[in-house]
Structures are given as C-alpha cells and as structure tokens.
Design a protein around this motif. Structure first.
Motif, PDB file in Angstrom:
ATOM      1  N   SER A  51       0.828  -1.207   0.000  1.00  0.00           N
ATOM      2  CA  SER A  51       0.000   0.000   0.000  1.00  0.00           C
ATOM      3  C   SER A  51       0.861   1.255   0.000  1.00  0.00           C
ATOM      4  O   SER A  51       0.435   2.313  -0.456  1.00  0.00           O
ATOM      5  CB  SER A  51      -0.944   0.007   1.201  1.00  0.00           C
ATOM      6  N   THR A  52       2.093   1.136   0.506  1.00  0.00           N
ATOM      7  CA  THR A  52       3.043   2.240   0.498  1.00  0.00           C
ATOM      8  C   THR A  52       4.443   1.677   0.684  1.00  0.00           C
ATOM      9  O   THR A  52       4.620   0.590   1.250  1.00  0.00           O
ATOM     10  CB  THR A  52       2.752   3.258   1.621  1.00  0.00           C
ATOM     11  N   LEU A  53       5.444   2.425   0.205  1.00  0.00           N
ATOM     12  CA  LEU A  53       6.844   2.082   0.455  1.00  0.00           C
ATOM     13  C   LEU A  53       7.490   3.125   1.364  1.00  0.00           C
ATOM     14  O   LEU A  53       8.697   3.304   1.356  1.00  0.00           O
ATOM     15  CB  LEU A  53       7.602   1.963  -0.871  1.00  0.00           C
ATOM     16  N   ALA A 210      13.835  17.310   4.129  1.00  0.00           N
ATOM     17  CA  ALA A 210      13.524  18.220   3.023  1.00  0.00           C
ATOM     18  C   ALA A 210      12.772  17.495   1.915  1.00  0.00           C
ATOM     19  O   ALA A 210      11.795  18.021   1.359  1.00  0.00           O
ATOM     20  CB  ALA A 210      14.810  18.839   2.478  1.00  0.00           C
ATOM     21  N   PHE A 211      13.191  16.267   1.606  1.00  0.00           N
ATOM     22  CA  PHE A 211      12.504  15.518   0.550  1.00  0.00           C
ATOM     23  C   PHE A 211      11.122  15.076   1.020  1.00  0.00           C
ATOM     24  O   PHE A 211      10.159  15.109   0.250  1.00  0.00           O
ATOM     25  CB  PHE A 211      13.336  14.302   0.135  1.00  0.00           C
ATOM     26  N   TYR A 219       4.631  10.721   0.079  1.00  0.00           N
ATOM     27  CA  TYR A 219       5.903  10.051   0.327  1.00  0.00           C
ATOM     28  C   TYR A 219       5.734   8.529   0.311  1.00  0.00           C
ATOM     29  O   TYR A 219       4.911   7.961   1.027  1.00  0.00           O
ATOM     30  CB  TYR A 219       6.457  10.498   1.677  1.00  0.00           C
ATOM     31  N   GLY A 220       6.525   7.857  -0.540  1.00  0.00           N
ATOM     32  CA  GLY A 220       6.493   6.403  -0.624  1.00  0.00           C
ATOM     33  C   GLY A 220       5.399   5.821  -1.490  1.00  0.00           C
ATOM     34  O   GLY A 220       5.282   4.599  -1.608  1.00  0.00           O
ATOM     35  N   THR A 225       8.250   9.991  -5.457  1.00  0.00           N
ATOM     36  CA  THR A 225       8.245  10.411  -4.052  1.00  0.00           C
ATOM     37  C   THR A 225       8.993   9.417  -3.171  1.00  0.00           C
ATOM     38  O   THR A 225       8.699   9.284  -1.983  1.00  0.00           O
ATOM     39  CB  THR A 225       6.801  10.590  -3.541  1.00  0.00           C
ATOM     40  N   ILE A 226       9.948   8.718  -3.767  1.00  0.00           N
ATOM     41  CA  ILE A 226      10.798   7.782  -3.025  1.00  0.00           C
ATOM     42  C   ILE A 226      12.246   8.215  -3.175  1.00  0.00           C
ATOM     43  O   ILE A 226      12.734   8.399  -4.294  1.00  0.00           O
ATOM     44  CB  ILE A 226      10.626   6.340  -3.530  1.00  0.00           C
ATOM     45  N   LEU A 227      12.923   8.392  -2.063  1.00  0.00           N
ATOM     46  CA  LEU A 227      14.357   8.673  -2.063  1.00  0.00           C
ATOM     47  C   LEU A 227      15.003   7.728  -1.069  1.00  0.00           C
ATOM     48  O   LEU A 227      14.813   7.864   0.142  1.00  0.00           O
ATOM     49  CB  LEU A 227      14.641  10.126  -1.683  1.00  0.00           C
TER      50      LEU A 227
END
Length: 564
Positions: A51-53, A210-211, A219-220, A225-227
């Motif tokens: 569902s999310t990373l 910041a990201f 995010y994720g 939106t993955i760093l």
C-alpha cells in the motif's frame, strides 16, 4: 642486415607474447573479482501490491522486501540473523546495553540530490550526504501520533518512545541524538543487547526531512516520491501499480559491498497460467488442482517464471518434492481475538466466550503442519538475548467452565455478532460457533474472507471477533507485548487498559514482567492462542545468498545470486 631484421622480428614476437600474457592475467584477475552467480536478474513474487513504500508506515513482508533493497538502516542482518554494518560502519554499547553509539559511514549518501529532485537546484547532481539527523527525523516521525505507524512498536524500547506515541511528550524528547553528522547516540529504557538487530527493520530506515516535506503527503506512494539510500533504486517507468515493480542496482550506494544482482523484478498479484510447460503441468497435478487461469508458487517456480516466492503451508511438501529450497519461520500465533472497543469491552463477556469453548475439540481441527500454541507470543521470540518462552515458563490459558454460559446476560440485545475467519480456519470457526450457540442459546454468524481482507478488517477495527494470525513486528518479546498497549497504532484488539499499560511502562522491564503482561492478556481474554504457525518461502535450488527474515521482515536480496 638480414640478421638484424631477423633479431627484431624475434624480439617483437617475444614482446607480443608478453603483452598477451599480461592481458590474459588481468582478465583472469578481473574475473576472480566477479562471482559467476553475480549480475543476474532476480525474479520475486509479491502476492499483493504494497500500500506504500514509506518505511515508517509500510507493513507486511512484501513491502519490507522492497524497502530493504531501496533503503539501508544502521545495520543489516546476516544469514544467522546477526547485525552487520549497514549505513553504520561500527557501533558500541555501554555495559548495561541501554546506550548505543552508531558511527555512520563518512561517504554514505542518498541515491540522488535532494535540491535537484525538489527543483531547488536542478544543476546539482551530486548525491546528498546521509547524516545522523536523517535517522533522528525518521524515528521521531514514526512515533508521532499523527503518523499512525502500525510498526513503531519495535521502537518502544527507546527512551520516551511510548509517551511520544501517546502524545504525552513531544517528539524531540525521544532518546536519540545526532552527536554530529555521522554519530548517532540512542538511549533505551531497558537493557536490549539485540537493539542493533532491530535497526534493520523498515521503520528504522532514515528519512530526509527536506525531501519528505517536498513529497507533501505522497511520500512512498510512487517512484517520484521515493528517495532511498540503499543498493537499488526504481528506474523510470519501473513501477506499474498492481502489475510489476523493477529495481536496478545503483552506483551511488557505498555500503559494505555492492549488491550482487544487477536487478530485481517483482511480479505483483496473480501470475497468469500461460506457461503450459511439462514442469508446470506436473506441479499442478501434484497439488491436485485442475486447470486454472493463475499459477500457484510451485507452478510459477517450476515454470521458470520466478526464482523466489512466498509459499502456502499446504504446498510445502510439493515444493520440496519439486526440488525447491524451502525456508520456514515459527513467527506467528493464530488465535481468537476480540474487538475490545466495541461489543466486547467487558472482560467478563470475553472470558465467557473463551470458557465455553472445547479446546480439545478445537485442537483436532488446527491446520495441518501447525502445532498447539504454548502462549500468545510465537516460539521464536527472544528477550535479553535468550529465548523468551524458556524464561517466562508455561503459559496461562483460560479453562473451560460450565458457569461461563451465564455470560449470556451480558450480550447486547438485537446485536448481530460475527466471527471472521479464512477458509483455512473455517472448521475451527464452525466448532466455536457450535459451542457458543449451545451455551448462550443465541445465534452468531460466520464470515469467511481472504487473509488479506481479514487482516485489513481487523487492522481497521471493522470486526467483532476474528481468528487472527498475530505476527509481531520483531523478535523482541517486549515489543510484541507493547502492541497491546492503549493507543498503539498496531493494537489490533483496540485494548485500552491502564493496568496493562503500567505493566510495560516501568523502567525495570524483565522476563518476569513480560510473563505477567502475557498472563494478563490471557486472563482478560484479549487474545486466546490456538496454534503456532509459520511463514514459508520457496526458491529455485540455484538461488544463493538470500537472507530470509522472520516477523514480517521479508527478504534481503542484496547478496542474492543464481548459479549457472
């Protein structure tokens, strides 16, 4: 003159021969540095889309597998489950194992430049350094109530973590400090020599503030939106939601060694039965299945569609017969749980439902390959570096009682009460309903759903009772029992009991304290353990170097290879 020319020709031949030898020697040395099973594409099955990373929010072994490739915590785990250097090249603990100091690699970086990714400075492509503050921010975020992390119970050993998660303290009170950009100091509220092992879990992964702010709630959720800071990254167009996910080895990773595979290919969801090879047909015959539009794990492996897959217990013997490597973990207790925030707020009513059950009859119906549960916590739990069950002793279990039928007076009038189960536990559920119908002289309904739907319903609190497979988020017994504390995001029973909370909030946590807490849950019929079960993985015999992690930790594929 002719003699001179002849001598020159001879010398040239000797020089050429020498150069050839040097070239062959260099080539052979280069070959020695690259294992024959390296630079392969490893194909892995994810039965459903994560569902999310987002490491601080994600749950489930599938998400954990992907996150361990995209990110790196302070430590990784070796094949024996021991902590080895990850983003931290070294660490030390004090004499009480309540203070740990981690030293990050001086050249550790994120897989990209944060300013370029956020549009602040698109010309700068130099990878952004990884710092101790990235871990501080990630851990604080995981524990903040607004994050509602379902897996942050693993962090409850950290000083002030429980109070931050309930909102009684702000996140900056967490017992973790960035002493400098490459030094992280962690204070624990009780002795936990296994803490470095915990930091390999997804929830402990770093997060660049910041990201994260730039991702603005996404995010994720997708590639943009993955760093990560791990050995792999997602290439352009590498994630087709609900279909497949591709990872490629990154050249910015500076961990202990470079990743062995060149790439990892995840197949998400059902695998179409387009392969009619004799091996796949044979596997179908062995499982007794008729022609189907999709393949099970063994069929997909023998049909050369995968290298690794999670495995249903019913397919274990078939996988072994087909020559697969099978890895198992006793990391789950399946039991009857109640939604204590709804119909079953009363401990007296819950006890009545448990005490009217015929345990002997139930034990005859547990799934093949499982064993009678010895307690609420799974057999592989540890505390203080030792097996928890041997320290805690035998588990208290509610005993059957004819007087329990008097609990019918506590049943709400006109309320339909439903028991959730899966096809695998339907026989158990039917026996339970027969006991309750006879004891309470009323009707209870049964609803059989997929395991994914059952987990989702229980997690969201949309149930009355369920036969639920409880897999703790880590091997630490205190962490597992902390999951039942009030206002814990992962508290699937919705229990709010100050007496129970106080048992686990003392600074002098011991195995005896944990045994008392486990007994409290049983005495108050919060979770009634039925049987111990496991998670299985199957892999082709040619696959090497995979680290299998229990308690929903998934797979570490960084050292995975395939022998030709």
């Amino acid at each position: 003159m002719d003699e001179f020319l002849q001598r020159c020709k001879t010398d040239l031949k000797r020089i050429w021969a020498l150069l050839c030898c040097i070239i062959l020697l260099v080539s052979s040395l280069a070959g020695c540095g690259t294992p024959k099973n390296a630079n392969k594409n490893i194909r892995v099955w994810l039965t459903e889309e994560p569902s999310t990373l987002d490491p601080q929010v994600a749950q489930g072994s599938g998400a954990a597998t992907v996150i361990s490739a995209l990110y790196e915590g302070l430590c990784r785990l070796d094949a024996n489950g021991k902590a080895v250097p990850g983003a931290a090249e070294s660490w030390q603990a004090d004499s009480t194992n309540t203070e740990f100091t981690f030293h990050l690699r001086s050249n550790a970086v994120w897989n990209g430049n944060v300013k370029a990714l956020t549009g602040e400075n698109t010309k700068d492509t130099t990878p952004t350094p990884l710092t101790a503050s990235d871990f501080v921010f990630a851990w604080q975020r995981a524990l903040e109530p607004a994050t509602a992390s379902p897996s942050c119970t693993s962090m409850m050993c950290i000083e002030n973590a429980a109070q931050i998660h309930t909102g009684s303290l702000s996140a900056d009170n967490l017992g973790v400090t960035a002493k400098d950009s490459h030094t992280l100091v962690v204070h624990l509220r009780y002795s936990c020599p296994e803490f470095p092992q915990l930091t390999a879990q997804s929830v402990f992964m770093p997060c660049n503030q910041a990201f994260f702010t730039y991702a603005s709630g996404r995010y994720g959720m997708d590639r943009a939106t993955i760093l990560g800071n791990g050995p792999f990254s997602i290439p352009n167009y590498g994630w087709n939601h609900d279909q497949d996910l591709a990872l490629k080895r990154t050249d910015t990773y500076v961990g202990r060694t470079a990743a062995l595979p060149a790439s990892i290919a995840f197949t998400i969801g059902d695998i179409p039965a387009s392969d009619t090879s004799s091996s796949a047909v044979s596997a179908a015959a062995d499982t007794g299945s008729a022609a189907s539009t999709t393949l099970n794990a063994v069929q997909a492996l023998t049909g050369n569609k995968l290298e690794i897959a999670s495995l249903d217990l019913s397919l274990e013997s078939t996988a072994k017969k087909a020559g697969m490597t099978v890895t198992s973990f006793q990391d789950t207790t399946c039991g009857l749980c109640f939604h204590t925030g709804g119909t079953f707020q009363s401990a007296t009513l819950r006890r009545a439902f448990v005490q009217t059950l015929n345990r002997s009859a139930l034990m005859k119906l547990i799934p093949t390959g499982t064993s009678q549960a010895e307690g609420i916590l799974p057999l592989d739990m540890q505390f203080g570096g030792k097996t928890y069950r041997t320290q805690a002793g035998s588990m208290y279990l509610q005993q059957s009682s004819a007087a329990a039928a008097q609990g019918r007076s506590l049943l709400p009038n006109g309320k339909k009460i439903t028991l959730l189960c899966t096809d695998q536990t339907k026989a158990l559920a039917s026996e339970m309903l027969a006991c309750w119908n006879q004891a309470f002289q009323t009707y209870f309904s049964l609803h059989s759903v997929s395991e994914a739907n059952l987990l989702s319903s229980v997690s969201s609190g949309n149930y009355d009772m369920a036969i639920y497979p409880y897999t703790p988020t880590s091997f630490d017994a205190c962490t597992a029992l902390s999951a039942f504390q009030s206002n814990q995001s992962g508290n699937f029973t919705q229990l709010k009991d100050s007496s129970y909370d106080q048992l686990l909030q003392s600074t002098g946590i011991s195995a005896a304290t944990l045994a008392q807490a486990e007994k409290y849950l049983s005495e108050n019929a919060v979770f009634y353990p039925l049987y111990s079960t496991r998670h299985d993985y199957a892999a082709l015999p040619s696959v090497t170097g995979v680290v299998y992690r229990p308690f929903g930790g998934g797979l570490d594929l960084c050292d995975a290879g395939i022998n030709d």
